[in-house]
Design a protein around this motif. Sequence first.
Motif, short mmCIF file in Angstrom:
data_model
loop_
_atom_site.label_atom_id
_atom_site.label_comp_id
_atom_site.label_asym_id
_atom_site.label_seq_id
_atom_site.Cartn_x
_atom_site.Cartn_y
_atom_site.Cartn_z
N LEU A 20 38.04 87.40 35.37
CA LEU A 20 36.76 86.77 35.12
C LEU A 20 36.94 85.40 34.47
CD1 LEU A 20 33.67 86.79 34.97
CD2 LEU A 20 33.85 88.03 32.81
N SER A 21 37.80 85.35 33.47
CA SER A 21 38.05 84.09 32.76
C SER A 21 38.65 83.04 33.70
CB SER A 21 38.98 84.34 31.57
OG SER A 21 39.31 83.12 30.94
N ALA A 22 39.67 83.46 34.48
CA ALA A 22 40.32 82.53 35.40
C ALA A 22 39.36 82.10 36.50
CB ALA A 22 41.57 83.18 35.99
N ALA A 23 38.52 83.02 36.96
CA ALA A 23 37.56 82.68 38.01
C ALA A 23 36.56 81.64 37.51
CB ALA A 23 36.83 83.94 38.48
N ALA A 24 36.19 81.73 36.23
CA ALA A 24 35.27 80.75 35.65
C ALA A 24 35.90 79.36 35.68
CB ALA A 24 34.90 81.14 34.22
N VAL A 25 37.19 79.28 35.36
CA VAL A 25 37.89 77.99 35.40
C VAL A 25 38.01 77.50 36.84
CG1 VAL A 25 40.05 76.79 34.87
CG2 VAL A 25 39.13 78.46 33.26
N ALA A 26 38.29 78.42 37.77
CA ALA A 26 38.37 78.05 39.19
C ALA A 26 37.04 77.48 39.67
CB ALA A 26 38.76 79.27 40.02
N TRP A 27 35.94 78.12 39.25
CA TRP A 27 34.60 77.63 39.60
C TRP A 27 34.38 76.23 39.04
CZ3 TRP A 27 30.65 76.77 35.90
CH2 TRP A 27 29.40 76.41 36.45
N GLN A 28 34.81 76.03 37.80
CA GLN A 28 34.64 74.71 37.18
C GLN A 28 35.37 73.63 37.96
OE1 GLN A 28 36.23 74.32 33.21
NE2 GLN A 28 36.00 72.10 33.22
N PHE A 29 36.64 73.88 38.29
CA PHE A 29 37.46 72.84 38.92
C PHE A 29 37.28 72.76 40.43
CE2 PHE A 29 39.40 72.93 34.80
CZ PHE A 29 39.78 71.61 34.60
N ALA A 30 36.37 73.59 40.97
CA ALA A 30 36.00 73.45 42.38
C ALA A 30 34.96 72.35 42.55
CB ALA A 30 35.46 74.78 42.92
N ALA A 31 34.36 71.92 41.44
CA ALA A 31 33.33 70.88 41.48
C ALA A 31 33.98 69.49 41.48
CB ALA A 31 32.41 71.02 40.28
N PRO A 32 33.32 68.52 42.09
CA PRO A 32 33.85 67.15 42.07
C PRO A 32 33.96 66.59 40.65
CG PRO A 32 32.14 67.40 43.75
CD PRO A 32 32.10 68.64 42.90
N ASP A 33 33.07 67.04 39.77
CA ASP A 33 33.07 66.58 38.37
C ASP A 33 33.16 67.81 37.46
OD1 ASP A 33 32.89 65.22 36.05
OD2 ASP A 33 30.79 64.61 36.28
N PRO A 34 34.38 68.34 37.24
CA PRO A 34 34.55 69.58 36.46
C PRO A 34 34.00 69.51 35.05
CG PRO A 34 36.57 69.01 37.62
CD PRO A 34 35.66 67.83 37.73
N GLU A 35 33.96 68.29 34.46
CA GLU A 35 33.51 68.18 33.09
C GLU A 35 32.07 68.67 32.91
OE1 GLU A 35 35.07 65.83 34.77
OE2 GLU A 35 37.00 65.83 33.71
N ARG A 36 31.25 68.56 33.95
CA ARG A 36 29.86 68.99 33.85
C ARG A 36 29.74 70.51 33.70
NH1 ARG A 36 25.91 65.36 35.19
NH2 ARG A 36 26.61 63.34 36.01
N ARG A 37 30.77 71.24 34.13
CA ARG A 37 30.74 72.70 34.05
C ARG A 37 31.56 73.23 32.88
NH1 ARG A 37 31.46 74.68 40.39
NH2 ARG A 37 29.51 73.80 41.17
N GLU A 38 32.10 72.32 32.07
CA GLU A 38 33.01 72.71 30.99
C GLU A 38 32.38 73.69 30.01
OE1 GLU A 38 36.69 72.38 29.63
OE2 GLU A 38 36.22 70.26 29.57
N LYS A 39 31.18 73.38 29.52
CA LYS A 39 30.58 74.19 28.47
C LYS A 39 30.18 75.57 28.99
CE LYS A 39 29.03 70.48 25.42
NZ LYS A 39 27.90 69.88 24.68
N ILE A 40 29.69 75.64 30.23
CA ILE A 40 29.36 76.94 30.81
C ILE A 40 30.62 77.79 30.93
CG2 ILE A 40 28.49 78.12 32.86
CD1 ILE A 40 26.70 75.71 33.36
N THR A 41 31.70 77.17 31.38
CA THR A 41 32.96 77.89 31.53
C THR A 41 33.46 78.41 30.19
OG1 THR A 41 33.55 76.50 33.43
CG2 THR A 41 35.34 77.72 32.38
#
Length: 226
Positions: free
Chosen positions: A60-81
Motif C-alpha cells: 500500500l505504501s509503495a503503491a502510494a509512491v508509485a501513484w505519486q510519481f506516475a503524475a507529470p508533477d509528483p510534488e502536487r501529490r506529495e502530501k496525499i502520499t
Amino acid sequence: MTGATLTPARIGVLRRRIRIVVAITITWNVVEAIVALTAGGAASSAALIGFGLDSIVEVLSAAAVAWQFAAPDPERREKITLSVIAVSFFALAAYVTVDAVLSLAGLRDPEHSPVGIAIAALSLVVMPFLSWFERRTGRELGSASAVADSKQTLICTYLSAALLVGLVLNSLLGWAWADSIAALVIAVFAIREGIEAWRGETCTEPVAALTGEREADRCEDGCCSS
C-alpha cells in the motif's frame, strides 16, 4: 544536493529510479505476503500471518509512491502520499501491538515453520538494499514521500529480523514470546515514523525539509520539530 538545484535531466533520472525501486518493492512484497500468509496458516503462526499482513501494508505504501510519481508533477501529490504512508505506519503498529499482546498472554502459540524462517531470511537480504536505494534517491530528489516509504521498507526489515529470531528461538528453545517482545519495540518505532510522515502532510514547511537535506527555515507551534 537538493531538488531545487537539480537539472531537469537529473530529476527525470531520479524519478525513474524511484518508479523502478517501487515496482520491485511491490512485486517482492506481493510474493512475500502470499508465502507468509500461506505458511502462517499452515503452521497456525500468528507471527507469520502478521508478517504477511505487514507485507500488504508495505505494498500500500509503495503503491502510494508509485501513484505519486506516475503524475507529470509528483510534488502536487506529495502530501496525499505522505498521509497514506502515515496511516500505513499506524495500522502496522496497531496490528503488531495487538498480535504481540495476544501472544504474550498465551492466546497464540506459533509453531515451527521452515518456510517462515526462509522467507524471513530472504527478506533480511532484499529489504535493506531496497530501503537504502529509495532513501538515497528520495533525499537527492528532495521527496519526503520517497524517504518515508523507504522507512516503511526499513520497518519491514526489522520485522523480518524479529520474525526470524522468534521462529528460530521457538524452534530451538520453545521461546514463543521472543518475537512478541521485539515486535513491541518495532511498533513504537513505527508510530514514531508515522508521526513524522503525518507532520509532512500537515506542516506548512516544505516537505523536503523532512528528508534531511536542509533544515526547516521556521516552525510554527512546533509542527515541524523533530
